[in-house]
Design a protein around this motif. Structure first.
Motif, PDB file in Angstrom:
ATOM      1  N   ASP A  91       0.807  -1.178  -0.052  1.00  0.00           N
ATOM      2  CA  ASP A  91      -0.030  -0.136  -0.113  1.00  0.00           C
ATOM      3  C   ASP A  91       0.928   1.222  -0.019  1.00  0.00           C
ATOM      4  OD1 ASP A  91      -2.273  -1.592   0.066  1.00  0.00           O
ATOM      5  OD2 ASP A  91      -2.353  -1.472   2.071  1.00  0.00           O
ATOM      6  N   THR A  92       2.007   1.050   0.463  1.00  0.00           N
ATOM      7  CA  THR A  92       3.125   2.312   0.613  1.00  0.00           C
ATOM      8  C   THR A  92       4.089   2.303  -0.612  1.00  0.00           C
ATOM      9  OG1 THR A  92       4.582   0.912   1.848  1.00  0.00           O
ATOM     10  CG2 THR A  92       2.776   2.321   2.980  1.00  0.00           C
ATOM     11  N   LEU A  93       3.875   1.393  -1.494  1.00  0.00           N
ATOM     12  CA  LEU A  93       4.650   1.243  -2.733  1.00  0.00           C
ATOM     13  C   LEU A  93       4.492   2.577  -3.713  1.00  0.00           C
ATOM     14  CD1 LEU A  93       6.834  -0.270  -4.349  1.00  0.00           C
ATOM     15  CD2 LEU A  93       4.689  -1.322  -5.790  1.00  0.00           C
ATOM     16  N   THR A  94       5.753   3.320  -3.821  1.00  0.00           N
ATOM     17  CA  THR A  94       5.630   4.645  -4.663  1.00  0.00           C
ATOM     18  C   THR A  94       6.276   4.303  -5.972  1.00  0.00           C
ATOM     19  OG1 THR A  94       5.866   5.914  -2.727  1.00  0.00           O
ATOM     20  CG2 THR A  94       6.168   6.954  -4.832  1.00  0.00           C
ATOM     21  N   LEU A  95       5.505   4.528  -7.081  1.00  0.00           N
ATOM     22  CA  LEU A  95       5.907   4.510  -8.303  1.00  0.00           C
ATOM     23  C   LEU A  95       6.019   5.717  -9.149  1.00  0.00           C
ATOM     24  CD1 LEU A  95       3.905   1.137  -9.484  1.00  0.00           C
ATOM     25  CD2 LEU A  95       5.953   1.295  -8.663  1.00  0.00           C
ATOM     26  N   ARG A  96       7.003   5.892 -10.131  1.00  0.00           N
ATOM     27  CA  ARG A  96       7.166   6.928 -10.744  1.00  0.00           C
ATOM     28  C   ARG A  96       6.013   7.198 -11.760  1.00  0.00           C
ATOM     29  NH1 ARG A  96      13.663   6.122 -12.801  1.00  0.00           N
ATOM     30  NH2 ARG A  96      14.512   5.913 -10.852  1.00  0.00           N
TER      31      ARG A  96
ATOM     32  N   ARG B  90      10.662  -4.805  -1.257  1.00  0.00           N
ATOM     33  CA  ARG B  90      10.280  -4.057  -2.510  1.00  0.00           C
ATOM     34  C   ARG B  90       9.719  -5.004  -3.660  1.00  0.00           C
ATOM     35  NH1 ARG B  90       9.697   0.833  -4.627  1.00  0.00           N
ATOM     36  NH2 ARG B  90       9.495   1.115  -6.672  1.00  0.00           N
ATOM     37  N   ALA B  91      10.338  -6.161  -3.881  1.00  0.00           N
ATOM     38  CA  ALA B  91       9.866  -7.387  -4.816  1.00  0.00           C
ATOM     39  C   ALA B  91       8.615  -7.669  -4.527  1.00  0.00           C
ATOM     40  CB  ALA B  91      11.117  -8.286  -4.916  1.00  0.00           C
ATOM     41  N   ARG B  92       8.416  -8.013  -3.258  1.00  0.00           N
ATOM     42  CA  ARG B  92       6.970  -8.541  -2.722  1.00  0.00           C
ATOM     43  C   ARG B  92       5.778  -7.358  -3.231  1.00  0.00           C
ATOM     44  NH1 ARG B  92       7.313 -13.460  -1.656  1.00  0.00           N
ATOM     45  NH2 ARG B  92       9.446 -14.208  -0.474  1.00  0.00           N
ATOM     46  N   ALA B  93       6.261  -6.241  -2.745  1.00  0.00           N
ATOM     47  CA  ALA B  93       5.411  -5.030  -2.995  1.00  0.00           C
ATOM     48  C   ALA B  93       4.903  -4.971  -4.756  1.00  0.00           C
ATOM     49  CB  ALA B  93       5.751  -3.652  -2.650  1.00  0.00           C
TER      50      ALA B  93
ATOM     51  N   ALA C 153       2.668  -7.895  -5.623  1.00  0.00           N
ATOM     52  CA  ALA C 153       1.474  -7.544  -5.350  1.00  0.00           C
ATOM     53  C   ALA C 153       0.769  -6.398  -6.334  1.00  0.00           C
ATOM     54  CB  ALA C 153       1.268  -6.798  -4.060  1.00  0.00           C
ATOM     55  N   ALA C 154       1.777  -5.464  -6.805  1.00  0.00           N
ATOM     56  CA  ALA C 154       1.215  -4.311  -7.646  1.00  0.00           C
ATOM     57  C   ALA C 154       0.895  -5.124  -9.193  1.00  0.00           C
ATOM     58  CB  ALA C 154       2.145  -3.283  -7.931  1.00  0.00           C
ATOM     59  N   LEU C 155       1.748  -6.135  -9.394  1.00  0.00           N
ATOM     60  CA  LEU C 155       1.468  -6.564 -10.948  1.00  0.00           C
ATOM     61  C   LEU C 155       0.135  -7.544 -10.711  1.00  0.00           C
ATOM     62  CD1 LEU C 155       4.916  -8.138 -11.613  1.00  0.00           C
ATOM     63  CD2 LEU C 155       3.806  -6.697 -13.010  1.00  0.00           C
ATOM     64  N   GLU C 156      -0.272  -7.819  -9.607  1.00  0.00           N
ATOM     65  CA  GLU C 156      -1.556  -8.745  -9.429  1.00  0.00           C
ATOM     66  C   GLU C 156      -2.585  -7.799  -9.768  1.00  0.00           C
ATOM     67  OE1 GLU C 156      -3.777 -12.005  -9.258  1.00  0.00           O
ATOM     68  OE2 GLU C 156      -1.531 -11.927  -9.401  1.00  0.00           O
ATOM     69  N   ARG C 157      -2.603  -6.554  -9.030  1.00  0.00           N
ATOM     70  CA  ARG C 157      -3.707  -5.804  -9.259  1.00  0.00           C
ATOM     71  C   ARG C 157      -3.689  -4.829 -10.336  1.00  0.00           C
ATOM     72  NH1 ARG C 157      -0.693  -3.940  -4.568  1.00  0.00           N
ATOM     73  NH2 ARG C 157      -0.289  -1.710  -4.878  1.00  0.00           N
ATOM     74  N   ALA C 158      -2.712  -4.520 -10.989  1.00  0.00           N
ATOM     75  CA  ALA C 158      -2.555  -3.693 -12.153  1.00  0.00           C
ATOM     76  C   ALA C 158      -3.922  -4.030 -13.258  1.00  0.00           C
ATOM     77  CB  ALA C 158      -1.333  -3.690 -12.679  1.00  0.00           C
ATOM     78  N   GLY C 159      -4.479  -3.022 -13.453  1.00  0.00           N
ATOM     79  CA  GLY C 159      -5.795  -3.213 -14.276  1.00  0.00           C
ATOM     80  C   GLY C 159      -5.593  -2.478 -15.786  1.00  0.00           C
ATOM     81  N   THR C 160      -5.321  -1.100 -15.626  1.00  0.00           N
ATOM     82  CA  THR C 160      -5.389  -0.520 -16.989  1.00  0.00           C
ATOM     83  C   THR C 160      -3.970  -0.596 -17.764  1.00  0.00           C
ATOM     84  OG1 THR C 160      -4.590   1.503 -15.935  1.00  0.00           O
ATOM     85  CG2 THR C 160      -6.911   1.330 -16.140  1.00  0.00           C
ATOM     86  N   PRO C 161      -3.813  -0.518 -18.881  1.00  0.00           N
ATOM     87  CA  PRO C 161      -2.660  -0.538 -19.552  1.00  0.00           C
ATOM     88  C   PRO C 161      -1.398   0.632 -18.787  1.00  0.00           C
ATOM     89  CG  PRO C 161      -4.423  -0.281 -21.255  1.00  0.00           C
ATOM     90  CD  PRO C 161      -5.037  -0.188 -19.849  1.00  0.00           C
ATOM     91  N   ALA C 162      -2.039   1.753 -18.669  1.00  0.00           N
ATOM     92  CA  ALA C 162      -1.021   2.551 -17.833  1.00  0.00           C
ATOM     93  C   ALA C 162      -0.444   2.186 -16.653  1.00  0.00           C
ATOM     94  CB  ALA C 162      -1.835   3.843 -17.828  1.00  0.00           C
ATOM     95  N   GLU C 163      -1.302   1.379 -15.799  1.00  0.00           N
ATOM     96  CA  GLU C 163      -0.851   0.749 -14.563  1.00  0.00           C
ATOM     97  C   GLU C 163      -0.051  -0.341 -14.876  1.00  0.00           C
ATOM     98  OE1 GLU C 163      -4.498  -0.359 -12.883  1.00  0.00           O
ATOM     99  OE2 GLU C 163      -5.165   1.438 -11.703  1.00  0.00           O
ATOM    100  N   ARG C 164      -0.305  -1.105 -15.879  1.00  0.00           N
ATOM    101  CA  ARG C 164       0.703  -2.235 -16.260  1.00  0.00           C
ATOM    102  C   ARG C 164       1.846  -1.667 -16.595  1.00  0.00           C
ATOM    103  NH1 ARG C 164      -4.197  -4.185 -19.467  1.00  0.00           N
ATOM    104  NH2 ARG C 164      -5.099  -5.847 -18.327  1.00  0.00           N
ATOM    105  N   PHE C 165       1.748  -0.555 -17.457  1.00  0.00           N
ATOM    106  CA  PHE C 165       3.220  -0.420 -18.002  1.00  0.00           C
ATOM    107  C   PHE C 165       3.879   0.436 -16.782  1.00  0.00           C
ATOM    108  CE2 PHE C 165       6.059   2.516 -20.475  1.00  0.00           C
ATOM    109  CZ  PHE C 165       5.948   1.768 -21.751  1.00  0.00           C
ATOM    110  N   THR C 166       3.411   1.233 -16.086  1.00  0.00           N
ATOM    111  CA  THR C 166       4.213   1.801 -14.931  1.00  0.00           C
ATOM    112  C   THR C 166       4.561   0.755 -13.900  1.00  0.00           C
ATOM    113  OG1 THR C 166       2.614   3.483 -14.876  1.00  0.00           O
ATOM    114  CG2 THR C 166       3.796   3.421 -12.830  1.00  0.00           C
TER     115      THR C 166
END
Length: 249
Positions: A4-9, A176-179, A182-195
């Protein structure tokens, strides 16, 4: 690290162009294709073209016959990125490679170049001028290393796993790898996947690639690579219509 605290560019025109080219082989595409990728993420054509011009001026890209490709510096980054996903390892017999700086009166530029080379080789600095890692990677040493260092092979007297834990923040990398998983699992939109995929690649570049006996029992490196490779296949299929060869733009 909690996911939940993972910060992505955030995505920018520049990051979209770079991530697309870094993930494309060969890393050269017509402007029109890069504009299409930008449009996929809501980036206007004019914004992408301004970014392309600025990246050429900054030495990040080169333009040739209407296509844009990576410059040598970023080609090296792509090679490191590819290696981080499929590292060339060799059986480990307990030996460590050691590089001791023996060159004298080095200019600042040479010291900086050496640090960058050591990071690319995934060596860690035990103390000023002394670098080492387990000898389980198969890769050449550049001249900047051989010219400034004396190279040795040896083994620690104490626990090598404890030494590895001192040299690398294994718990931090793992968290961070585990975070990211988890982010890969829940990424929905193309922009989220790409990020998320861009963040995974950056994180894999920081993997020390230690032999299995020196890793914590729950090390997520292999899982992150497997999940990312499957994710990239999906993303490549999504992007194929946007990066298909087209006329010069």
């Amino acid at each position: 690290m909690n996911d939940d605290t993972l910060t992505l560019r955030p995505l920018t025109a520049r990051s979209i162009v770079l991530s697309t080219l870094l993930g494309h082989h060969p890393p050269q595409l017509p402007a029109r294709a890069l504009v299409r990728v930008g449009e996929l993420f809501g980036i206007a054509e004019g914004t992408v073209r301004v970014a392309l011009s600025r990246m050429v001026a900054a030495g990040d890209l080169q333009q040739r016959e209407g296509a844009y490709g990576l410059t040598d510096r970023l080609l090296e980054r792509q090679a490191r990125q590819d290696e981080s996903r499929s590292p060339r390892t060799c059986p480990w017999d307990g030996a460590w490679e050691i590089a001791v700086v023996t060159a004298e009166r080095r200019p600042a530029a040479e010291r900086t170049a050496l640090r960058q080379a050591m990071a690319a080789l995934r060596l860690a600095e035990l103390r000023e001028g002394s670098w080492l890692r387990p000898a389980n990677l198969d890769r050449p040493r550049p001249a900047v290393v051989t010219g400034q260092c004396t190279l040795l092979t040896g083994t620690p007297d104490g626990d090598p796993a404890a030494l590895a834990g001192r040299l690398w923040d294994l718990d931090g990398w793992s968290a961070r790898a585990r975070a990211l998983l988890a982010a890969l699992e829940r990424a929905g939109t193309p922009a989220e996947r790409f990020t998320v995929s861009a963040a995974v690649l950056r994180h894999l570049l920081a993997d020390p690639l230690l032999p299995q006996p020196l890793l914590p029992g729950d090390w997520p490196g292999v899982e992150l690579r497997v999940r990312y490779n499957a994710f990239e296949d999906e993303l490549r299929n999504l992007l194929r219509q946007y990066v298909a060869p087209t006329g010069a733009g």
